[in-house]
Design a protein around this motif. Structure first.
Motif, short mmCIF file in Angstrom:
data_model
loop_
_atom_site.label_atom_id
_atom_site.label_comp_id
_atom_site.label_asym_id
_atom_site.label_seq_id
_atom_site.Cartn_x
_atom_site.Cartn_y
_atom_site.Cartn_z
N LEU A 16 -34.60 -27.30 57.60
CA LEU A 16 -33.97 -25.99 57.56
C LEU A 16 -35.06 -24.94 57.46
O LEU A 16 -35.99 -25.09 56.67
CB LEU A 16 -33.04 -25.85 56.35
CG LEU A 16 -31.73 -26.61 56.41
CD1 LEU A 16 -30.94 -26.42 55.12
CD2 LEU A 16 -30.89 -26.15 57.59
N TYR A 17 -34.96 -23.90 58.26
CA TYR A 17 -35.95 -22.83 58.26
C TYR A 17 -35.33 -21.55 57.73
O TYR A 17 -34.23 -21.19 58.11
CB TYR A 17 -36.46 -22.57 59.69
CG TYR A 17 -37.21 -23.73 60.26
CD1 TYR A 17 -38.58 -23.86 60.05
CD2 TYR A 17 -36.57 -24.71 61.00
CE1 TYR A 17 -39.27 -24.94 60.56
CE2 TYR A 17 -37.26 -25.78 61.53
CZ TYR A 17 -38.61 -25.90 61.30
OH TYR A 17 -39.29 -26.96 61.81
N ARG A 18 -36.05 -20.88 56.85
CA ARG A 18 -35.66 -19.55 56.38
C ARG A 18 -36.64 -18.56 57.01
O ARG A 18 -37.83 -18.82 57.07
CB ARG A 18 -35.71 -19.45 54.87
CG ARG A 18 -34.71 -20.38 54.22
CD ARG A 18 -34.18 -19.74 52.94
NE ARG A 18 -33.21 -20.60 52.32
CZ ARG A 18 -31.91 -20.57 52.58
NH1 ARG A 18 -31.43 -19.73 53.45
NH2 ARG A 18 -31.07 -21.37 51.97
N MET A 19 -36.11 -17.43 57.45
CA MET A 19 -36.93 -16.45 58.16
C MET A 19 -37.99 -15.85 57.23
O MET A 19 -37.68 -15.43 56.13
CB MET A 19 -36.07 -15.33 58.73
CG MET A 19 -35.14 -15.77 59.84
SD MET A 19 -36.02 -16.39 61.29
CE MET A 19 -35.76 -18.14 61.15
N GLN A 20 -39.23 -15.83 57.67
CA GLN A 20 -40.32 -15.16 56.97
C GLN A 20 -40.71 -13.88 57.72
O GLN A 20 -41.12 -12.91 57.12
CB GLN A 20 -41.55 -16.09 56.88
CG GLN A 20 -41.30 -17.31 56.03
CD GLN A 20 -41.09 -16.95 54.57
OE1 GLN A 20 -41.86 -16.22 53.99
NE2 GLN A 20 -40.01 -17.45 53.99
N VAL A 21 -40.63 -13.91 59.03
CA VAL A 21 -40.82 -12.74 59.86
C VAL A 21 -39.45 -12.44 60.45
O VAL A 21 -38.86 -13.29 61.10
CB VAL A 21 -41.84 -13.01 61.00
CG1 VAL A 21 -41.93 -11.82 61.92
CG2 VAL A 21 -43.18 -13.38 60.42
N GLN A 22 -38.94 -11.25 60.17
CA GLN A 22 -37.58 -10.95 60.60
C GLN A 22 -37.55 -9.59 61.27
O GLN A 22 -37.78 -8.58 60.62
CB GLN A 22 -36.63 -10.98 59.41
CG GLN A 22 -35.21 -10.78 59.84
CD GLN A 22 -34.23 -11.24 58.78
OE1 GLN A 22 -34.61 -11.66 57.70
NE2 GLN A 22 -32.96 -11.16 59.09
N GLN A 23 -37.27 -9.59 62.59
CA GLN A 23 -37.15 -8.34 63.31
C GLN A 23 -35.70 -8.04 63.68
O GLN A 23 -35.42 -6.97 64.19
CB GLN A 23 -38.03 -8.37 64.56
CG GLN A 23 -39.50 -8.44 64.18
CD GLN A 23 -40.41 -8.44 65.37
OE1 GLN A 23 -40.01 -8.73 66.49
NE2 GLN A 23 -41.65 -8.10 65.15
N LEU A 24 -34.82 -8.99 63.46
CA LEU A 24 -33.40 -8.73 63.64
C LEU A 24 -32.90 -8.05 62.36
O LEU A 24 -33.63 -7.91 61.39
CB LEU A 24 -32.64 -10.03 63.90
CG LEU A 24 -33.09 -10.81 65.13
CD1 LEU A 24 -32.32 -12.11 65.23
CD2 LEU A 24 -32.89 -9.99 66.38
N SER A 25 -31.65 -7.63 62.35
CA SER A 25 -31.10 -6.95 61.18
C SER A 25 -31.19 -7.85 59.96
O SER A 25 -30.83 -9.04 60.03
CB SER A 25 -29.65 -6.57 61.43
OG SER A 25 -29.57 -5.66 62.49
N PRO A 26 -31.63 -7.31 58.83
CA PRO A 26 -31.75 -8.13 57.62
C PRO A 26 -30.37 -8.45 57.05
O PRO A 26 -29.40 -7.73 57.31
CB PRO A 26 -32.54 -7.24 56.67
CG PRO A 26 -32.27 -5.85 57.14
CD PRO A 26 -32.07 -5.94 58.63
#
Length: 142
Positions: free
Chosen positions: A89-99
């Protein structure tokens, strides 16, 4: 493997380096939440709102349309763990979509409407589309 080329330490902060060329350079980094298009016909208005990543959670979207034409869309961008084929399972660390978190989008249609006569549709491409009949218009029955 050479340990100097493959460190085993885990970094708690990811630094993002994203570069764009061509048409990608002209746009924004990710699909924006809440862009609104409004169309007009003789009997109704149509509005479309960009809600990327919300389609699976459309039952949590609330759309309130008032007689004077005020529209309020409320919902929550979910926090998602992304599964991979390997089972991780991956959790976003770099997020350019809506938080993740709650949102509301409020705008006015060009005129009064009958809030009882509307037809919402959540499209597969992440667009929430609604047709609402203008106030006082007789809808032909065929």
């Amino acid at each position: 493997m050479n340990p100097e080329n493959h460190p085993t330490t885990t970094h708690s902060k990811v630094i993002s380096h994203v570069f764009f060329t061509g048409t990608a350079k002209q746009g924004c980094a990710g699909p924006p939440l809440g862009l609104v298009d409004i169309g007009v016909s003789d009997i109704a208005y149509i509005f479309r709102i960009s809600l990327p990543g919300i389609a699976k959670y459309q039952d949590k979207i609330k759309c309130e349309i008032q007689r004077e034409g005020r529209v309020c869309i409320q919902g929550v961008v979910p926090e998602i763990a992304i599964p991979s084929d390997s089972g991780c399972l991956y959790r976003m660390q770099v997020q350019q979509l809506s938080p993740p978190g709650p949102f509301s989008i409020t705008f006015n249609l060009p005129g009064q409407v009958d809030p009882r006569l509307f037809s919402p549709k959540f499209r597969a491409d992440g667009i929430f589309e609604v047709v609402v009949v203008k106030l006082g218009v007789r809808i032909p029955t065929s």
